[in-house]
Design a protein around this motif. Structure first.
Motif, short mmCIF file in Angstrom:
data_model
loop_
_atom_site.label_atom_id
_atom_site.label_comp_id
_atom_site.label_asym_id
_atom_site.label_seq_id
_atom_site.Cartn_x
_atom_site.Cartn_y
_atom_site.Cartn_z
N LEU A 302 0.83 -1.19 0.00
CA LEU A 302 0.00 0.00 0.00
C LEU A 302 0.87 1.25 0.00
N CYS A 322 0.51 0.52 -10.27
CA CYS A 322 -0.79 0.33 -9.63
C CYS A 322 -1.90 0.09 -10.65
N VAL A 324 -4.58 -1.73 -12.68
CA VAL A 324 -5.42 -2.91 -12.45
C VAL A 324 -5.46 -3.77 -13.72
N ASN A 326 -5.01 -6.67 -10.41
CA ASN A 326 -3.95 -7.25 -9.58
C ASN A 326 -2.67 -6.41 -9.55
N VAL A 330 -1.00 -0.82 -4.33
CA VAL A 330 -2.32 -0.22 -4.20
C VAL A 330 -2.14 1.23 -3.80
N CYS A 331 -2.61 2.11 -4.68
CA CYS A 331 -2.32 3.53 -4.49
C CYS A 331 -3.60 4.33 -4.71
N SER A 332 -4.01 5.06 -3.69
CA SER A 332 -5.24 5.84 -3.79
C SER A 332 -5.01 7.25 -4.30
N CYS A 337 -0.94 5.44 -13.05
CA CYS A 337 -0.69 4.04 -12.75
C CYS A 337 -0.08 3.37 -13.97
#
Length: 338
Positions: A302, A322, A324, A326, A330-332, A337
């Protein structure tokens, strides 16, 4: 009789005013940023000259003549962004009073003269963006007053001379975009005043010397696009003045040292294409960072709130793996990405 002539930033031309190069009392001559389209003079009668500037005379061609070595009172030679070519005359080494030589953005060829080591007063030597080849002269170490040394964007080969570690006053060294090789010399521990070390896009190899961690004035370290291996030394965490660190495109392995959390002034950190890991990126608890590029590596987990909490300001760019589905990270708050 004038001792200063400043005709810079006008529309004079196309012929150079050759008469001004034959004024025995002249101390300051600046004629750059005009519309001159002529060859650099081959002879001078300027026994008192201190400053000679043709800066940004993009259509002034020809070579630096051997007679340049007769200007023994010259302190500042500025031919930045001209169109000079040919080899640098060895007679440049006769300019014992020279403090600054800016030859950036020309077409100089051949080797860097070893005689430049005779420039005992030189503080700034800039030959970026030329076509120089051959090796780096060890004799440069004799120019002990050097503060800034720029040989980037040329075709230089060979290794960095260990003797350069004696340049105790050096604050900036730029060798990027050449074809240099070998390790960073252990002797660089002697560069106690160094603030900027730019070695990117060469063929340097070996490990990062732990001794770099003793260069406490270092603010910018660029080692990207080389073949360095091993781990990132924990001693880099001692460089608390660091604002920019680029370790991308190398063969580093291991983890991001937790000591890098001590670099609280770090504003740019780039680590792309490396087998580096980090535990949930916790090593990067920095408050000043605005550019963080951490993709194509082995980092997982994270993105910590300590980083995401910096967006939208001052963090401007944050890129990780990051994408997708998988994603390894995980980056908010990532701006991109990969």
């Amino acid at each position: 009789v004038p001792v200063t002539v400043d005709l810079s930033t006008n529309f004079f031309g196309p012929a150079l005013p050759l008469g001004l190069f034959n004024k025995p009392t002249l101390q300051f001559l600046s004629i750059g940023t005009n519309e001159f389209a002529d060859e650099f003079p081959a002879t001078f009668i300027l026994p008192e000259i201190r400053v000679l500037s043709l800066r940004q005379s993009v259509n002034v061609t020809g070579v630096l003549p051997t007679t340049i070595g007769e200007l023994t009172t010259l302190q500042n030679l500025d031919v930045f962004l001209c169109s000079l070519n040919g080899t640098l005359p060895t007679q440049l080494g006769n300019l014992a009073a020279l403090q600054r030589f800016d030859g950036e953005f020309n077409f100089f060829t051949g080797q860097i003269p070893t005689e430049l080591g005779n420039l005992v007063a030189i503080q700034s030597l800039n030959l970026n963006f030329n076509q120089l080849d051959g090796t780096l002269p060890a004799e440069i170490a004799f120019a002990a007053n050097l503060i800034q040394l720029d040989f980037g964007f040329n075709f230089l080969t060979g290794t960095i001379p260990g003797e350069w570690g004696f340049l105790a006053n050096l604050q900036g060294l730029n060798l990027e975009f050449n074809t240099l090789s070998g390790p960073i010399p252990d002797g660089f521990v002697g560069l106690a005043a160094l603030r900027e070390l730019e070695l990117g896009t060469n063929g340097f190899s070996g490990t990062i010397p732990t001794e770099l961690g003793s260069l406490l004035q270092l603010q910018q370290l660029e080692l990207q696009n080389n073949t360095f291996t091993g781990t990132v030394p924990t001693e880099l965490g001692n460089l608390v003045a660091m604002t920019s660190l680029d370790l991308s495109i190398n063969g580093f392995a291991g983890t991001i040292p937790s000591t890098l959390a001590q670099l609280t002034d770090l504003s740019k950190f780039l680590l792309r294409f490396a087998s580096i890991k980090a535990t949930a990126l916790r090593s990067l608890r920095v408050s000043a960072i605005d550019t963080l590029l951490l993709w194509s590596n082995a980092i997982t987990g994270l993105a910590p709130l300590a980083i995401c909490g910096l967006r939208p300001a001052p963090l401007e760019t944050f890129e990780t793996d990051c994408l997708v589905p998988n994603p390894p990270v995980v980056c908010s708050c990532c701006s991109v990405c990969r």
